[in-house]
Design an enzyme around this catalytic site. Structure first.
Site, PDB file in Angstrom:
ATOM      1  N   SER A 260       0.797  -1.233   0.000  1.00 52.92           N
ATOM      2  CA  SER A 260       0.000   0.000   0.000  1.00 52.92           C
ATOM      3  C   SER A 260       0.824   1.275   0.000  1.00 52.92           C
ATOM      4  O   SER A 260       0.274   2.372  -0.038  1.00 52.92           O
ATOM      5  CB  SER A 260      -0.946   0.006   1.211  1.00 52.92           C
ATOM      6  N   SER A 261       2.166   1.147   0.042  1.00 53.51           N
ATOM      7  CA  SER A 261       2.994   2.357   0.041  1.00 53.51           C
ATOM      8  C   SER A 261       4.396   2.033  -0.444  1.00 53.51           C
ATOM      9  O   SER A 261       4.780   0.873  -0.562  1.00 53.51           O
ATOM     10  CB  SER A 261       3.074   2.967   1.452  1.00 53.51           C
TER      11      SER A 261
ATOM     12  N   ILE B 292       7.909   1.194  -2.015  1.00 54.56           N
ATOM     13  CA  ILE B 292       8.316   0.291  -3.092  1.00 54.56           C
ATOM     14  C   ILE B 292       7.307  -0.822  -3.309  1.00 54.56           C
ATOM     15  O   ILE B 292       7.272  -1.434  -4.382  1.00 54.56           O
ATOM     16  CB  ILE B 292       9.719  -0.307  -2.851  1.00 54.56           C
TER      17      ILE B 292
ATOM     18  N   TYR C 164      10.531  -6.910  22.373  1.00 58.21           N
ATOM     19  CA  TYR C 164       9.552  -6.793  21.292  1.00 58.21           C
ATOM     20  C   TYR C 164       9.928  -7.826  20.242  1.00 58.21           C
ATOM     21  O   TYR C 164      10.645  -7.526  19.314  1.00 58.21           O
ATOM     22  CB  TYR C 164       9.607  -5.394  20.674  1.00 58.21           C
TER      23      TYR C 164
END
Length: 291
Positions: free
Chosen positions: A5-6, A8, A125
């Site tokens: 959606s964005s 590359i 994380y």
């Protein structure tokens, strides 16, 4: 096409559509995905582009995507769709290509390559690149971003492609699997008040390896300076998508499998990236993880 959606991802979708490929855009943000699709179709009226929701950090989302497509992020999605790819390749007689977008960052993993005993460590994380997320181990506890953790996530991409190539070759089906480094690309640098969010395509001296709050990041770097310098030393979106499109489409890559590419040319992965035993161990570990 994941993360389409964005940046590359969108440019790669556009180029593939321009070449007549029917592209399925896997996106987390459906609004952004639909906007990208409309922009592509406006430019290429004959483009065949569909948008489907896909959150690679959620195994339920990945399984739903694969089910809806009817056909651990990267690993799980590829394996869920692989049998359909094999059937399609045999039926059509055309070569299928699997392309893992990795990074030169894979050269900076831990000394042992993959820390299998830490992959489920909830104190940090831990979202491994096996599932197409990046890693920031101990960010809050130790107050630093581990280059090695990021390198481990990128190394996983390379090893996955290599072992997948070996497995497919044993099956005797006409499908290739390769990995690549797209280059340092300046896009979406400070999107949604975070640096290096899930859709970010920028890797500059590895300062964007982990997810920092802007207030924290600008203590050391000025956003304007990074953006300005980026225009001169980084690739633009079209250049950043070039290697992915080359590996996915170019006739020169026909039959080439288990390789690593950079700047639209064959390159050489790190010693760890070429370790077949490590690749097999990661494969087996991942298979157990997604059962």
């Amino acid at each position: 096409m994941k993360r389409a959606s964005s940046g590359i991802g969108t440019e790669t979708t556009r180029v593939l559509a321009l070449r007549g490929v029917h592209v399925i855009m896997g996106v987390r943000n459906m609004v952004a995905g639909k906007d990208a699709k409309e922009a592509i179709i406006k430019e290429i009226p004959t483009a065949k582009v569909d948008v489907m929701e896909l959150d690679l950090s959620s195994m339920a989302s990945v399984r739903k995507f694969a089910s809806d497509f009817n056909s651990s992020g990267h690993f799980l999605l590829t394996n869920l769709l692989l049998e359909n790819m094999k059937k399609t390749s045999r039926k059509s007689g055309k070569e299928g290509r699997i392309v893992n977008v990795s990074s030169e960052g894979h050269r900076f993993s831990y000394r042992e390559g993959i820390r299998f005993d830490k992959l489920n460590d909830k104190s940090g994380y831990m979202l491994t690149r096996i599932f197409h997320a990046f890693v920031c181990l101990g960010l809050l506890k130790y107050r630093y971003c581990s280059f090695a953790a990021y390198g481990q996530s990128k190394l996983s991409n390379v090893l996955h492609a290599n072992e997948l190539a070996r497995t497919i070759k044993d099956d005797g089906v006409e499908i290739t699997a390769n990995s690549l480094h797209p280059g340092a690309i300046a896009t979406n640098i400070y999107r949604q008040s975070n640096i290096m969010t899930d859709g970010l395509d920028m890797e500059v001296s590895y300062i964007s390896m982990c997810r920092f709050d802007i207030s924290y990041m600008t203590t050391y770097f000025d956003a304007g300076i990074v953006n300005t310098l980026g225009r001169f030393v980084l690739k633009n979106v079209q250049q950043g998508a070039a290697t992915t499109c080359y590996v996915a489409l170019h006739p020169q890559v026909k039959g080439v499998s288990g390789e690593y590419f950079s700047d639209s040319n064959l390159s050489k992965a790190s010693t760890q990236g070429r370790d077949s035993e490590l690749a097999k161990k990661l494969w087996d570990f991942s298979m157990n993880l997604i059962k």
